[in-house]
Scaffold this active site. Structure first.
Site, PDB file in Angstrom:
ATOM      1  N   TYR A  58       0.844  -1.200   0.000  1.00 32.71           N
ATOM      2  CA  TYR A  58       0.000   0.000   0.000  1.00 32.71           C
ATOM      3  C   TYR A  58       0.882   1.254   0.000  1.00 32.71           C
ATOM      4  O   TYR A  58       1.404   1.672   1.024  1.00 32.71           O
ATOM      5  CB  TYR A  58      -0.936   0.034   1.216  1.00 32.71           C
ATOM      6  CG  TYR A  58      -1.941  -1.096   1.289  1.00 32.71           C
ATOM      7  CD1 TYR A  58      -2.259  -1.872   0.176  1.00 32.71           C
ATOM      8  CD2 TYR A  58      -2.599  -1.394   2.484  1.00 32.71           C
ATOM      9  CE1 TYR A  58      -3.182  -2.905   0.259  1.00 32.71           C
ATOM     10  CE2 TYR A  58      -3.529  -2.419   2.567  1.00 32.71           C
ATOM     11  CZ  TYR A  58      -3.806  -3.175   1.458  1.00 32.71           C
ATOM     12  OH  TYR A  58      -4.722  -4.194   1.542  1.00 32.71           O
ATOM     13  N   PHE A 222     -19.034   2.580  -2.591  1.00 30.89           N
ATOM     14  CA  PHE A 222     -20.275   2.616  -3.390  1.00 30.89           C
ATOM     15  C   PHE A 222     -21.521   2.400  -2.541  1.00 30.89           C
ATOM     16  O   PHE A 222     -22.538   3.100  -2.702  1.00 30.89           O
ATOM     17  CB  PHE A 222     -20.214   1.564  -4.502  1.00 30.89           C
ATOM     18  CG  PHE A 222     -21.418   1.594  -5.401  1.00 30.89           C
ATOM     19  CD1 PHE A 222     -21.515   2.536  -6.412  1.00 30.89           C
ATOM     20  CD2 PHE A 222     -22.470   0.698  -5.224  1.00 30.89           C
ATOM     21  CE1 PHE A 222     -22.648   2.591  -7.229  1.00 30.89           C
ATOM     22  CE2 PHE A 222     -23.599   0.742  -6.034  1.00 30.89           C
ATOM     23  CZ  PHE A 222     -23.689   1.693  -7.041  1.00 30.89           C
TER      24      PHE A 222
HETATM   25  N1  LIG Z   1      -6.591  -8.190   0.916  1.00 26.41           N
HETATM   26  C1  LIG Z   1      -6.798  -7.421  -0.127  1.00 26.41           C
HETATM   27  O1  LIG Z   1      -6.496  -7.779  -1.259  1.00 26.41           O
HETATM   28  C2  LIG Z   1      -7.415  -6.060   0.077  1.00 26.41           C
HETATM   29  C3  LIG Z   1      -7.943  -5.337  -1.015  1.00 26.41           C
HETATM   30  C4  LIG Z   1      -8.525  -4.093  -0.775  1.00 26.41           C
HETATM   31  C5  LIG Z   1      -8.588  -3.606   0.520  1.00 26.41           C
HETATM   32  N2  LIG Z   1      -8.054  -4.307   1.569  1.00 26.41           N
HETATM   33  C6  LIG Z   1      -8.109  -3.800   2.958  1.00 26.41           C
HETATM   34  O2  LIG Z   1      -9.480  -3.608   3.309  1.00 26.41           O
HETATM   35  C7  LIG Z   1      -9.670  -2.286   3.771  1.00 26.41           C
HETATM   36  C8  LIG Z   1     -11.071  -1.805   3.448  1.00 26.41           C
HETATM   37  O3  LIG Z   1     -11.328  -1.864   2.065  1.00 26.41           O
HETATM   38  P1  LIG Z   1     -11.350  -0.581   1.135  1.00 26.41           P
HETATM   39  O4  LIG Z   1     -10.802   0.581   1.895  1.00 26.41           O
HETATM   40  O5  LIG Z   1     -10.691  -0.969  -0.115  1.00 26.41           O
HETATM   41  O6  LIG Z   1     -12.883  -0.376   0.796  1.00 26.41           O
HETATM   42  P2  LIG Z   1     -14.170   0.000   1.677  1.00 26.41           P
HETATM   43  O7  LIG Z   1     -13.878  -0.110   3.102  1.00 26.41           O
HETATM   44  O8  LIG Z   1     -15.288  -0.782   1.115  1.00 26.41           O
HETATM   45  O9  LIG Z   1     -14.428   1.527   1.244  1.00 26.41           O
HETATM   46  C9  LIG Z   1     -13.508   2.563   1.423  1.00 26.41           C
HETATM   47  C10 LIG Z   1     -14.032   3.767   0.697  1.00 26.41           C
HETATM   48  O10 LIG Z   1     -15.271   4.161   1.290  1.00 26.41           O
HETATM   49  C11 LIG Z   1     -15.193   5.496   1.763  1.00 26.41           C
HETATM   50  N3  LIG Z   1     -15.928   5.536   3.041  1.00 26.41           N
HETATM   51  C12 LIG Z   1     -15.582   4.942   4.202  1.00 26.41           C
HETATM   52  N4  LIG Z   1     -16.531   5.128   5.146  1.00 26.41           N
HETATM   53  C13 LIG Z   1     -17.500   5.861   4.560  1.00 26.41           C
HETATM   54  C14 LIG Z   1     -18.739   6.379   5.021  1.00 26.41           C
HETATM   55  N5  LIG Z   1     -19.180   6.137   6.256  1.00 26.41           N
HETATM   56  N6  LIG Z   1     -19.492   7.118   4.159  1.00 26.41           N
HETATM   57  C15 LIG Z   1     -19.073   7.356   2.887  1.00 26.41           C
HETATM   58  N7  LIG Z   1     -17.900   6.886   2.392  1.00 26.41           N
HETATM   59  C16 LIG Z   1     -17.125   6.135   3.230  1.00 26.41           C
HETATM   60  C17 LIG Z   1     -13.743   5.812   1.916  1.00 26.41           C
HETATM   61  O11 LIG Z   1     -13.542   7.183   1.737  1.00 26.41           O
HETATM   62  P3  LIG Z   1     -12.272   7.972   2.344  1.00 26.41           P
HETATM   63  O12 LIG Z   1     -11.058   7.271   1.801  1.00 26.41           O
HETATM   64  O13 LIG Z   1     -12.462   9.336   1.809  1.00 26.41           O
HETATM   65  O14 LIG Z   1     -12.356   7.902   3.805  1.00 26.41           O
HETATM   66  C18 LIG Z   1     -13.134   4.988   0.776  1.00 26.41           C
HETATM   67  O15 LIG Z   1     -13.255   5.687  -0.442  1.00 26.41           O
HETATM   68  C19 LIG Z   1      -8.550  -1.489   3.082  1.00 26.41           C
HETATM   69  O16 LIG Z   1      -8.306  -0.263   3.736  1.00 26.41           O
HETATM   70  C20 LIG Z   1      -7.408  -2.459   3.149  1.00 26.41           C
HETATM   71  O17 LIG Z   1      -6.784  -2.395   4.422  1.00 26.41           O
HETATM   72  C21 LIG Z   1      -7.497  -5.533   1.347  1.00 26.41           C
END
Ligand SMILES: NC(=O)c1ccc[n+]([C@@H]2O[C@H](COP(=O)([O-])OP(=O)(O)OC[C@H]3O[C@@H](n4cnc5c(N)ncnc54)[C@H](OP(=O)(O)O)[C@@H]3O)[C@@H](O)[C@H]2O)c1
Length: 327
Positions: A58, A222
Site C-alpha cells: 500500500y 459505493f
Molecule cells: N486483501 C486485499 O487484497 C485487500 C484489497 C482491498 C482492501 N483491503 C483492505 O481492506 C480495507 C477496506 O477496504 P477498502 O478501503 O478498499 O474499501 P471499503 O472499506 O469498502 O471503502 C472505502 C471507501 O469508502 C469510503 N468511506 C468509508 N466510510 C465511509 C462512510 N461512512 N461514508 C461514505 N464513504 C465512506 C472511503 O472514503 P475515504 O477514503 O475518503 O475515507 C473509501 O473511499 C482497506 O483499507 C485495506 O486495508 C485488502
C-alpha cells in the site's frame, strides 16, 4: 466497542477493525493527508478500535510507515495486521507482481518490521498466492517467522478453500481476508459475476477456527450512497473498475437504493447497514472498513451497535447481483 476473537485461540479485537490502505493509495489520492491520517488512526484507538489493517504494497511501504508513526507509544493497544507477497514495480501505473519465494518472505518481513517500528507483527498475511511458487514453500517460510518470534499469527488473502486447507495442514491459518460485502458474496459461495461457486470460505473459516476478515465491506465506498458520479480523478482504482463504469454504475444504483431503504427504516446510515450485514455473517467475521476521515470513522464504528432483524437480513440477502465484475 464490542469485541470478537481473532481465530480460535487468538486475541480479542474490536468487532470491526480499521482498513488503512486508502490513507496511502487507491481512492482519491489528492485528498491524502498524512498528519490527518495519523490523527484518524489515533482517534480510532481512542474509540476502542484495536485491529488495524495494512500491507507492504500500500503506497509501496508508505502505509506501514504511516502506521509506525501513528502507533508511536501506543503499539501495545492494537493487533497489527500486515501483508506480503505483492510488489509494486511502478506505483503510479499500478504495475504489481507477486513474489512468494521464501527469500522474499524473509526480506519483506524485516522491511515491514522496520517501517512499522515494531518487534513483532501480530497477524501476517500472504496477500496473494504466487502461482510460480508452491504455496507450501511460501507458507513454510512464513511459519518460520512465527518460530523466530517475528510474527504471532498467519493469514491468507483471496484464496480458495483448497489453498486455505493446504496451508492449514502445515501451520494454522488464523485469518482469511477476502472481499465480502452486499455486492460481493463470492466468499459465501455465491459469486456475483456468474463464475462457478467456489464453496463457502466463510463457513470453512468458522469450521477451522480461523477468523474471516471482509475487505471492502463498503464496496469501495459505493454502498454508502456517497458516490454520486462514476467520474474519478486519475489514478483512483475505481476509475478502472468495471462496476464503476458509467453504465454499470447507473444500473447498480438500485442496490444503493435498496440499502438506503433499509437504513431509513432502521434510522441508521447505508454505510452502517453494509457493515452490519458483514458482521451478521458470523461471530468469527471481523470487517475492516477503510477510511481516512474522522467523520466516516465515527459513522462506521456505529455499525457495531446495529443488529439486523430477520426482515432486514431477508431484504439484504435478496439484493440483485451487481453489474460488472469486481476487478
Ligand atoms: N486483501 C486485499 O487484497 C485487500 C484489497 C482491498 C482492501 N483491503 C483492505 O481492506 C480495507 C477496506 O477496504 P477498502 O478501503 O478498499 O474499501 P471499503 O472499506 O469498502 O471503502 C472505502 C471507501 O469508502 C469510503 N468511506 C468509508 N466510510 C465511509 C462512510 N461512512 N461514508 C461514505 N464513504 C465512506 C472511503 O472514503 P475515504 O477514503 O475518503 O475515507 C473509501 O473511499 C482497506 O483499507 C485495506 O486495508 C485488502
Amino acid at each position: 466497542m464490542k469485541t470478537r476473537t481473532l481465530g480460535h485461540d487468538g486475541p480479542q479485537v474490536s468487532a470491526l477493525g480499521l482498513g488503512c490502505m486508502g490513507m496511502s493509495w487507491g481512492y482519491e489520492e489528492s485528498a491524502r493527508d498524512d498528519d490527518a491520517s495519523v490523527a484518524v488512526v489515533r482517534e480510532a484507538l481512542d474509540l476502542g478500535v484495536t485491529f488495524l489493517d495494512t500491507a507492504d504494497v500500500y503506497g509501496d511501504g508508505h502505509n506501514e510507515s504511516l502506521l509506525g508513526r501513528a502507533l508511536e507509544g501506543r503499539r501495545d493497544e492494537v493487533v497489527l495486521a500486515t501483508k506480503m507477497g505483492l510488489i509494486a514495480d511502478d506505483l503510479a501505473a499500478r504495475v504489481i507482481r507477486r513474489d512468494g519465494s521464501p527469500q522474499h518472505v524473509r526480506e519483506a518481513a524485516e522491511a515491514s518490521l522496520r517501517r512499522l517500528r515494531t518487534e513483532v507483527i501480530d497477524l501476517y498475511y500472504l496477500h496473494r498466492v504466487d502461482p510460480e511458487v508452491p504455496l507450501a514453500e511460501t507458507w513454510t517460510a512464513l511459519s518460520e517467522l512465527v518460530a523466530a518470534g517475528k510474527v504471532r499469527r498467519l493469514g491468507l488473502s483471496e484464496v480458495t478453500i483448497a489453498q486455505a486447507a493446504e496451508a492449514h495442514a502445515i501451520h494454522p491459518v488464523a485469518a482469511v481476508q477476502s472481499e465480502l460485502s452486499l455486492w460481493t458474496r463470492d466468499a459465501l459461495g455465491a459469486p456475483a459475476d456468474g463464475a462457478a461457486p467456489a464453496g463457502d470460505l466463510v463457513a470453512w473459516c468458522a469450521a477451522n477456527g480461523a477468523a474471516f476478515v471482509p475487505f471492502a465491506p463498503l464496496g469501495r465506498g459505493f454502498l454508502t450512497g456517497a458516490i454520486t458520479s462514476p467520474t474519478f480523478e486519475a489514478g483512483d482504482f475505481r476509475g478502472g473498475n468495471p462496476r464503476f463504469a458509467a453504465e454499470a454504475f447507473a444500473a447498480n444504483q438500485r442496490i444503493v437504493d435498496a440499502v438506503r431503504a433499509v437504513a431509513e427504516r432502521r434510522g441508521v446510515t447505508p454505510a452502517q447497514i453494509a457493515i452490519a450485514w458483514t458482521l451478521a455473517q458470523g461471530e468469527h467475521v471481523i470487517p475492516i472498513p477503510g477510511t481516512k476521515k474522522s467523520r466516516y470513522l465515527h459513522e462506521n464504528i456505529g455499525a457495531a451497535e446495529v443488529e439486523l432483524t430477520a426482515d432486514d437480513r431477508a431484504e439484504l440477502d435478496s439484493l440483485p447481483a451487481p453489474v460488472g465484475s469486481r476487478y
